[in-house]
Design a protein around this motif. Structure first.
Motif, mmCIF file in Angstrom:
data_model
loop_
_atom_site.group_PDB
_atom_site.id
_atom_site.type_symbol
_atom_site.label_atom_id
_atom_site.label_comp_id
_atom_site.label_asym_id
_atom_site.label_seq_id
_atom_site.Cartn_x
_atom_site.Cartn_y
_atom_site.Cartn_z
ATOM 1 N N ILE A 5 7.114 -4.989 -6.546
ATOM 2 C CA ILE A 5 5.922 -4.155 -6.466
ATOM 3 C C ILE A 5 6.096 -3.203 -5.294
ATOM 4 O O ILE A 5 6.389 -3.641 -4.172
ATOM 5 C CB ILE A 5 4.655 -5.002 -6.242
ATOM 6 N N ALA A 6 5.930 -1.924 -5.534
ATOM 7 C CA ALA A 6 5.957 -0.931 -4.457
ATOM 8 C C ALA A 6 4.529 -0.480 -4.174
ATOM 9 O O ALA A 6 3.765 -0.206 -5.106
ATOM 10 C CB ALA A 6 6.819 0.262 -4.838
ATOM 11 N N ILE A 7 4.171 -0.410 -2.900
ATOM 12 C CA ILE A 7 2.843 0.060 -2.505
ATOM 13 C C ILE A 7 3.012 1.332 -1.687
ATOM 14 O O ILE A 7 3.591 1.309 -0.596
ATOM 15 C CB ILE A 7 2.077 -1.005 -1.698
ATOM 16 N N ILE A 8 2.531 2.446 -2.241
ATOM 17 C CA ILE A 8 2.596 3.737 -1.559
ATOM 18 C C ILE A 8 1.292 3.938 -0.791
ATOM 19 O O ILE A 8 0.205 3.740 -1.334
ATOM 20 C CB ILE A 8 2.787 4.890 -2.561
ATOM 21 N N GLY A 9 1.419 4.345 0.467
ATOM 22 C CA GLY A 9 0.236 4.422 1.317
ATOM 23 C C GLY A 9 -0.116 3.054 1.863
ATOM 24 O O GLY A 9 -1.284 2.755 2.135
ATOM 25 N N ALA A 10 0.916 2.232 2.044
ATOM 26 C CA ALA A 10 0.702 0.855 2.502
ATOM 27 C C ALA A 10 0.132 0.801 3.909
ATOM 28 O O ALA A 10 -0.370 -0.242 4.338
ATOM 29 C CB ALA A 10 2.016 0.075 2.441
ATOM 30 N N GLY A 11 0.183 1.923 4.628
ATOM 31 C CA GLY A 11 -0.416 1.969 5.958
ATOM 32 C C GLY A 11 -1.922 1.869 5.948
ATOM 33 O O GLY A 11 -2.550 1.768 7.009
ATOM 34 N N THR A 37 5.666 1.437 1.572
ATOM 35 C CA THR A 37 6.094 2.751 2.035
ATOM 36 C C THR A 37 4.889 3.561 2.484
ATOM 37 O O THR A 37 3.794 3.439 1.927
ATOM 38 C CB THR A 37 6.901 3.502 0.954
ATOM 39 N N ASP A 38 5.104 4.368 3.510
ATOM 40 C CA ASP A 38 4.051 5.198 4.084
ATOM 41 C C ASP A 38 4.740 6.271 4.919
ATOM 42 O O ASP A 38 5.902 6.110 5.307
ATOM 43 C CB ASP A 38 3.118 4.347 4.963
ATOM 44 N N ILE A 39 4.029 7.358 5.196
ATOM 45 C CA ILE A 39 4.620 8.395 6.046
ATOM 46 C C ILE A 39 4.501 8.030 7.522
ATOM 47 O O ILE A 39 5.131 8.659 8.371
ATOM 48 C CB ILE A 39 3.976 9.770 5.785
ATOM 49 N N SER A 40 3.700 7.012 7.851
ATOM 50 C CA SER A 40 3.493 6.602 9.239
ATOM 51 C C SER A 40 4.303 5.342 9.547
ATOM 52 O O SER A 40 3.991 4.258 9.047
ATOM 53 C CB SER A 40 2.008 6.337 9.502
ATOM 54 N N HIS A 42 4.311 3.872 12.352
ATOM 55 C CA HIS A 42 3.424 3.027 13.157
ATOM 56 C C HIS A 42 2.585 2.114 12.265
ATOM 57 O O HIS A 42 2.541 0.890 12.464
ATOM 58 C CB HIS A 42 2.527 3.919 14.011
ATOM 59 N N ASN A 43 1.930 2.700 11.261
ATOM 60 C CA ASN A 43 1.098 1.901 10.360
ATOM 61 C C ASN A 43 1.936 0.922 9.545
ATOM 62 O O ASN A 43 1.520 -0.217 9.291
ATOM 63 C CB ASN A 43 0.305 2.812 9.429
ATOM 64 N N LEU A 44 3.114 1.375 9.127
ATOM 65 C CA LEU A 44 4.003 0.484 8.379
ATOM 66 C C LEU A 44 4.382 -0.734 9.212
ATOM 67 O O LEU A 44 4.430 -1.860 8.707
ATOM 68 C CB LEU A 44 5.275 1.228 7.964
ATOM 69 N N GLY A 45 4.668 -0.496 10.477
ATOM 70 C CA GLY A 45 5.037 -1.608 11.345
ATOM 71 C C GLY A 45 3.919 -2.621 11.476
ATOM 72 O O GLY A 45 4.158 -3.840 11.471
ATOM 73 N N MET A 46 2.687 -2.132 11.575
ATOM 74 C CA MET A 46 1.551 -3.041 11.717
ATOM 75 C C MET A 46 1.344 -3.871 10.455
ATOM 76 O O MET A 46 1.175 -5.098 10.524
ATOM 77 C CB MET A 46 0.288 -2.250 12.056
ATOM 78 N N ILE A 47 1.360 -3.225 9.287
ATOM 79 C CA ILE A 47 1.106 -3.982 8.062
ATOM 80 C C ILE A 47 2.279 -4.898 7.738
ATOM 81 O O ILE A 47 2.092 -6.022 7.255
ATOM 82 C CB ILE A 47 0.772 -3.041 6.877
ATOM 83 N N ARG A 48 3.490 -4.466 8.040
ATOM 84 C CA ARG A 48 4.656 -5.330 7.799
ATOM 85 C C ARG A 48 4.538 -6.612 8.627
ATOM 86 O O ARG A 48 4.796 -7.717 8.123
ATOM 87 C CB ARG A 48 5.933 -4.567 8.168
ATOM 88 N N ALA A 49 4.132 -6.481 9.879
ATOM 89 C CA ALA A 49 3.994 -7.664 10.732
ATOM 90 C C ALA A 49 2.922 -8.610 10.195
ATOM 91 O O ALA A 49 3.094 -9.839 10.209
ATOM 92 C CB ALA A 49 3.663 -7.235 12.159
ATOM 93 N N ILE A 50 1.820 -8.053 9.706
ATOM 94 C CA ILE A 50 0.745 -8.883 9.157
ATOM 95 C C ILE A 50 1.217 -9.625 7.911
ATOM 96 O O ILE A 50 1.004 -10.841 7.763
ATOM 97 C CB ILE A 50 -0.490 -8.017 8.850
ATOM 98 N N ALA A 66 9.805 -2.632 4.283
ATOM 99 C CA ALA A 66 8.985 -1.477 4.654
ATOM 100 C C ALA A 66 9.897 -0.309 5.001
ATOM 101 O O ALA A 66 10.883 -0.475 5.727
ATOM 102 C CB ALA A 66 8.083 -1.812 5.838
ATOM 103 N N THR A 67 9.563 0.872 4.474
ATOM 104 C CA THR A 67 10.381 2.052 4.719
ATOM 105 C C THR A 67 9.550 3.317 4.548
ATOM 106 O O THR A 67 8.606 3.345 3.747
ATOM 107 C CB THR A 67 11.585 2.100 3.749
ATOM 108 N N THR A 68 9.901 4.345 5.290
ATOM 109 C CA THR A 68 9.280 5.654 5.082
ATOM 110 C C THR A 68 9.986 6.426 3.968
ATOM 111 O O THR A 68 9.538 7.510 3.599
ATOM 112 C CB THR A 68 9.315 6.482 6.377
ATOM 113 N N ASP A 69 11.062 5.868 3.445
ATOM 114 C CA ASP A 69 11.802 6.483 2.334
ATOM 115 C C ASP A 69 11.166 6.019 1.022
ATOM 116 O O ASP A 69 11.474 4.940 0.518
ATOM 117 C CB ASP A 69 13.276 6.072 2.403
ATOM 118 N N ARG A 70 10.263 6.831 0.500
ATOM 119 C CA ARG A 70 9.513 6.425 -0.692
ATOM 120 C C ARG A 70 10.427 6.119 -1.872
ATOM 121 O O ARG A 70 10.235 5.130 -2.592
ATOM 122 C CB ARG A 70 8.519 7.526 -1.077
ATOM 123 N N ARG A 71 11.401 6.952 -2.092
ATOM 124 C CA ARG A 71 12.287 6.767 -3.240
ATOM 125 C C ARG A 71 13.013 5.420 -3.165
ATOM 126 O O ARG A 71 13.167 4.728 -4.170
ATOM 127 C CB ARG A 71 13.288 7.925 -3.300
#
Length: 488
Positions: A5-11, A37-40, A42-50, A66-71
């Motif tokens: 499952i990919a979540i775009i805007g996961a931040g 995946t997200d453009i941020s 910072h936000n990716l790091g927070m949700i990944r840790a949770i 977690a990656t900023t590379d959407r593709r």
């Protein structure tokens, strides 16, 4: 069972956490992969840790990346979930601020009206990029689950132009049903059977039964008017119920800006809203709430991370559709819900190409909509006003046609009730110029819009709105939460 499952805007941290824990309530889904995946970063790091903390605390084999590379995140995904807000709170602030200069007072501004239409213009190019990547690198036949607003416009673009198997998901129906069950004295929403149909954020409870007994307009009106809370918070919805004969799914604040009657005169707005919470009609209420929520999360993040160590409780699985749809598709346990799809005859008196929200069933064969629904005429007429705006807005976004965009805004019910054509033309120019960074399809139109603005003689005013509240500080939010805890 294993899939991705990919979540775009996961931040969007809180919502992503809810989706994640809901999905992991399905026993067969313990061994799946989530790609965030997200453009941020910072936000990716927070949700990944949770999410990592949740996996560890529950001793799960679930994999989280977690990656900023959407593709890269979409590679091999069977399901893609979008919960993006293109332009973030910066662009959203302009969706509220600029229309106020022209007398347009919005509570939410994420569906139609001036704010919702421009929100769609920012989203649609990005949605089409998502679809392109899904077609290229996701699992063949991957399903796109869109949670992002404006729901109808985003879903319309993904289906008609993105050519991806898409369903739009919202929780308005569930919330409305819970209210109805409560005012009727039901012990649980499960005692209430209903048919709810229309378009997103304008869905109507056209048939109601409580423990098998039909519920009519008069009984429902009396129940809402007798309720000590909803009689004050949902005044506008109750008024629409009295006149239309059916209850709308959407909150008082949401519904107020889809109609031309309740927010067109500043001195009338406060008559129909309630200031006990933003969702009941406060000017720019959702913008304030979103800003406070973001600030609160940033400040209180350690507490959110600590809470992630608790065991997942299947009894607390939410009524968000996503996990239930995936469970039905993968296990064949049938799920009934309300889904945003292309009409194709499901609702007889709405256009074929419209994105409707209506009942359906999900099993291993897919999402199967219940066809043959006819809306009451007033409901259909109200939906049609929005559908026409949505169609023009989608076509404008695809073509980068600023003239068609202006016509879409002009035909919006609330905008048309408040503003003159000259005001609409200038307002759209101003919004496109202000949001140019997120509107690549209008790049060629921006210089001419700037030139027109430099010569315009349309008068505007700096107006906070009829019922505006300031963003509260962290200290104020802490004090409020402490008071609520002490009182409760």
């Amino acid at each position: 069972m294993s899939f991705k499952i990919a979540i775009i805007g996961a931040g969007s941290v809180g919502f992503t956490k809810k989706l994640f824990t809901d999905i992991l309530c399905v026993p067969e889904f313990r061994d799946i992969e989530f790609a965030l995946t997200d453009i941020s970063e910072h936000n990716l790091g927070m949700i990944r840790a949770i999410l990592d903390r949740i996996v560890e605390a529950n001793n799960l084999p679930t994999r989280v990346t977690a990656t900023t590379d959407r593709r890269k995140a979409l590679e091999g995904a069977r399901y893609v979930i979008s919960c993006v807000r293109v332009g973030g709170l910066e662009a959203y602030a302009d969706d509220i601020r600029i229309p106020l200069k022209y007398g347009i007072d919005q509570c939410v501004g994420d569906t139609i009206c001036a704010g919702g239409i421009l929100y769609g213009q920012r989203n649609i190019p990005v949605i089409l990029d998502f679809c392109k990547d899904i077609r290229a690198v996701a699992e063949s036949g991957a399903k796109f689950l869109n949670y992002a607003n404006p729901m109808a416009m985003n879903t319309w673009a993904a289906i008609e132009y993105g050519k991806v198997d898409t369903v739009g998901l919202c929780h308005g129906v569930q919330h409305g049903a819970a209210q109805i069950a409560e005012v009727l004295g039901a012990k649980s929403s499960k005692e209430l059977d209903y048919v709810c149909s229309g378009i997103n954020h304008q869905t109507w409870f056209i048939e109601l039964r409580l423990n098998g007994r039909p519920i009519g307009k008069d009984e429902l009106v009396a129940a809402f008017e007798a309720h000590p809370v909803y009689s004050k918070q949902e005044k506008l919805r109750i008024d629409v119920l009295k006149r239309f004969g059916v209850y709308s799914t959407e909150s008082n604040g949401h519904l107020s800006e889809y109609l031309p009657w309740y927010r067109k005169r500043p001195d009338e707005i406060t008559r129909w809203i309630d200031m006990s919470d933003w969702i009941h009609g406060e000017t720019g209420g959702y913008l304030r709430y979103s800003t406070e929520t973001r600030n609160w999360f940033e400040t209180e993040y350690p507490q959110f991370l600590e809470a992630a160590s608790k065991p997942i409780d299947p009894a607390k699985r939410s009524n968000e559709h996503a996990s239930h749809i995936l469970e039905a598709l993968e296990t064949n346990r049938v799920y009934r819900g309300h889904f945003n799809v292309r009409n194709n005859g499901v609702i007889a008196n709405l256009p074929q190409d419209a994105i409707i929200e209506s009942p359906g069933f999900v099993d291993r064969f897919g999402i199967n909509m219940a066809a043959g629904i006819t809306l009451p005429e007033a409901c259909a007429a109200t939906c049609m006003s929005s559908i026409n705006v949505q169609r023009m807005s989608v076509h404008a976004a695809i073509a980068g046609d600023i003239d068609l965009l202006k016509l879409a805004v002009l035909h919006d019910p609330l905008v048309g009730a408040v503003s003159t054509p000259e005001e609409v033309w200038q307002m759209v120019d101003e919004m496109v110029v202000a949001q140019a960074a997120w509107l690549p399809q209008y790049a060629d139109a921006v210089p001419a819009a700037k030139e027109r603005l430099s010569k315009s003689r349309v008068k505007t005013r700096e107006w906070a709105g009829a019922a505006r509240r300031s963003v509260r500080s962290i200290e104020e939010l802490r004090a409020e939460k402490a008071a609520l805890k002490q009182a409760g």
